[in-house]
Enzyme design. Sequence first.
Site, PDB file in Angstrom:
ATOM      1  N   ARG A  96       1.758 -10.419 -11.454  1.00 34.74           N
ATOM      2  CA  ARG A  96       2.513 -11.114 -10.409  1.00 34.74           C
ATOM      3  C   ARG A  96       3.851 -10.445 -10.123  1.00 34.74           C
ATOM      4  O   ARG A  96       4.440 -10.634  -9.072  1.00 34.74           O
ATOM      5  CB  ARG A  96       2.826 -12.547 -10.846  1.00 34.74           C
ATOM      6  N   PHE A 156       7.644   5.306 -10.305  1.00 37.62           N
ATOM      7  CA  PHE A 156       6.251   4.935 -10.108  1.00 37.62           C
ATOM      8  C   PHE A 156       6.096   3.476 -10.507  1.00 37.62           C
ATOM      9  O   PHE A 156       6.487   3.074 -11.601  1.00 37.62           O
ATOM     10  CB  PHE A 156       5.317   5.820 -10.932  1.00 37.62           C
ATOM     11  N   VAL A 157       5.545   2.668  -9.617  1.00 40.97           N
ATOM     12  CA  VAL A 157       5.465   1.234  -9.877  1.00 40.97           C
ATOM     13  C   VAL A 157       4.026   0.702  -9.879  1.00 40.97           C
ATOM     14  O   VAL A 157       3.159   1.260  -9.211  1.00 40.97           O
ATOM     15  CB  VAL A 157       6.316   0.431  -8.857  1.00 40.97           C
ATOM     16  N   ASP A 184       5.390   6.300   0.194  1.00 43.24           N
ATOM     17  CA  ASP A 184       5.942   7.313  -0.706  1.00 43.24           C
ATOM     18  C   ASP A 184       6.241   8.578   0.096  1.00 43.24           C
ATOM     19  O   ASP A 184       7.332   8.741   0.635  1.00 43.24           O
ATOM     20  CB  ASP A 184       4.937   7.555  -1.839  1.00 43.24           C
ATOM     21  N   LYS A 202       9.821   4.487  -0.910  1.00 46.45           N
ATOM     22  CA  LYS A 202      10.499   5.427  -1.812  1.00 46.45           C
ATOM     23  C   LYS A 202      11.459   6.321  -1.051  1.00 46.45           C
ATOM     24  O   LYS A 202      11.426   6.403   0.170  1.00 46.45           O
ATOM     25  CB  LYS A 202       9.457   6.268  -2.562  1.00 46.45           C
ATOM     26  N   GLU A 254       1.513  -2.299   4.450  1.00 48.09           N
ATOM     27  CA  GLU A 254       1.400  -1.370   3.321  1.00 48.09           C
ATOM     28  C   GLU A 254       2.076  -1.931   2.082  1.00 48.09           C
ATOM     29  O   GLU A 254       3.016  -2.718   2.176  1.00 48.09           O
ATOM     30  CB  GLU A 254       2.066  -0.040   3.683  1.00 48.09           C
ATOM     31  N   ASP A 255       1.607  -1.517   0.919  1.00 49.65           N
ATOM     32  CA  ASP A 255       2.269  -1.871  -0.322  1.00 49.65           C
ATOM     33  C   ASP A 255       3.502  -0.992  -0.531  1.00 49.65           C
ATOM     34  O   ASP A 255       4.581  -1.467  -0.827  1.00 49.65           O
ATOM     35  CB  ASP A 255       1.308  -1.762  -1.518  1.00 49.65           C
ATOM     36  N   GLY A 297      -4.159  -1.306  -2.215  1.00 48.95           N
ATOM     37  CA  GLY A 297      -2.855  -1.710  -2.730  1.00 48.95           C
ATOM     38  C   GLY A 297      -2.181  -2.887  -2.045  1.00 48.95           C
ATOM     39  O   GLY A 297      -1.463  -3.651  -2.671  1.00 48.95           O
ATOM     40  N   ASP A 349      -1.508  -0.087  -8.344  1.00 49.50           N
ATOM     41  CA  ASP A 349      -2.250   0.302  -9.541  1.00 49.50           C
ATOM     42  C   ASP A 349      -1.790   1.622 -10.142  1.00 49.50           C
ATOM     43  O   ASP A 349      -1.163   2.449  -9.483  1.00 49.50           O
ATOM     44  CB  ASP A 349      -3.725   0.450  -9.203  1.00 49.50           C
TER      45      ASP A 349
HETATM   46  P1  IMP Z   1       1.973   8.278   0.597  1.00 49.18           P
HETATM   47  O1  IMP Z   1       0.913   8.779   1.556  1.00 49.18           O
HETATM   48  O2  IMP Z   1       2.486   9.382  -0.281  1.00 49.18           O
HETATM   49  O3  IMP Z   1       3.088   7.564   1.321  1.00 49.18           O
HETATM   50  O4  IMP Z   1       1.260   7.327  -0.398  1.00 49.18           O
HETATM   51  C1  IMP Z   1       1.104   5.986  -0.138  1.00 49.18           C
HETATM   52  C2  IMP Z   1       0.040   5.339  -0.992  1.00 49.18           C
HETATM   53  O5  IMP Z   1       0.011   5.862  -2.328  1.00 49.18           O
HETATM   54  C3  IMP Z   1       0.377   3.880  -1.147  1.00 49.18           C
HETATM   55  O6  IMP Z   1      -0.260   3.126  -0.154  1.00 49.18           O
HETATM   56  C4  IMP Z   1      -0.084   3.545  -2.542  1.00 49.18           C
HETATM   57  O7  IMP Z   1      -1.420   3.084  -2.513  1.00 49.18           O
HETATM   58  C5  IMP Z   1       0.002   4.841  -3.293  1.00 49.18           C
HETATM   59  N1  IMP Z   1       1.271   4.893  -4.095  1.00 49.18           N
HETATM   60  C6  IMP Z   1       2.412   5.556  -3.793  1.00 49.18           C
HETATM   61  N2  IMP Z   1       3.371   5.371  -4.714  1.00 49.18           N
HETATM   62  C7  IMP Z   1       2.822   4.549  -5.638  1.00 49.18           C
HETATM   63  C8  IMP Z   1       3.342   3.942  -6.847  1.00 49.18           C
HETATM   64  O8  IMP Z   1       4.496   4.115  -7.280  1.00 49.18           O
HETATM   65  N3  IMP Z   1       2.468   3.133  -7.525  1.00 49.18           N
HETATM   66  C9  IMP Z   1       1.194   2.900  -7.104  1.00 49.18           C
HETATM   67  N4  IMP Z   1       0.682   3.424  -5.980  1.00 49.18           N
HETATM   68  C10 IMP Z   1       1.492   4.249  -5.249  1.00 49.18           C
HETATM   69 MG    MG Z   2      -1.945   1.982  -0.405  1.00 46.38          MG
END
Ligand code: IMP
Ligand code: MG
Length: 177
Positions: free
Chosen positions: A168, A152-153, A103, A131, A99-100, A45, A159
């Site tokens: 973009r 959710f983005v 969450d 988030k 990180e992208d 991501g 993706d």
């Molecule tokens: P976490 O471990 O729950 O914080 O998840 C983080 C990872 O889940 C991120 O690095 C993303 O790759 C993916 N992710 C979380 N939210 C989204 C979203 O809204 N869209 C796309 N990928 C997401």
């Molecule tokens: Mg990721």
Amino acid sequence: MKIKDVAFKKFISQTKIEEKVTELAAQISEDYKGKTPVLLPVLNGAFMFASDLIKEITVPCRVSFVKISSYQGTQSTGQLKTLVGHEESLFNQDILIVEDIVDSGMTLEKIMLELRDRGAKSVEAVSLLRKKIAREKNIEVKYVGFDLEEEFVVGYGLDYDGLGRNYRDLYKQIVQP
Ligand code: IMP
Ligand code: MG
């Protein structure tokens, strides 16, 4: 815009993203003056964000990639695979995870823990998006681009089921009431 069964609408424009990336890079360059950090983008991501960010960082830096996965579809599965990558030694290095989106924060917490265990000198994180849940849980992210609620983005590297990374701009899911 539609990806498979899910409808999305424009959320954050390329221009807004570019402005934010410049701001983040300036702050990071200032904070890491005199150091040579290792930037550690989390694949897949973060590839686009990392590429733009790193181009604007003015201190000498190294780049190494890691991969971990906890997501399937639009809901976190809560299952973390192990960290792969970072062949080069990160011992005694100033590491900045790129990180992208953060969450639940599980991915980032796991990576930070592992890096600290391996004797990194410092471990910080920059995320383009964060988030609400990560905010509430006080997940450690030193640099944040944009704060979101629970949407959710996709786009700009992010993706839905492997699709949508090429846009973009950032899009968010249209949630029907
Ligand atoms: P976490 O471990 O729950 O914080 O998840 C983080 C990872 O889940 C991120 O690095 C993303 O790759 C993916 N992710 C979380 N939210 C989204 C979203 O809204 N869209 C796309 N990928 C997401
Ligand atoms: Mg990721």
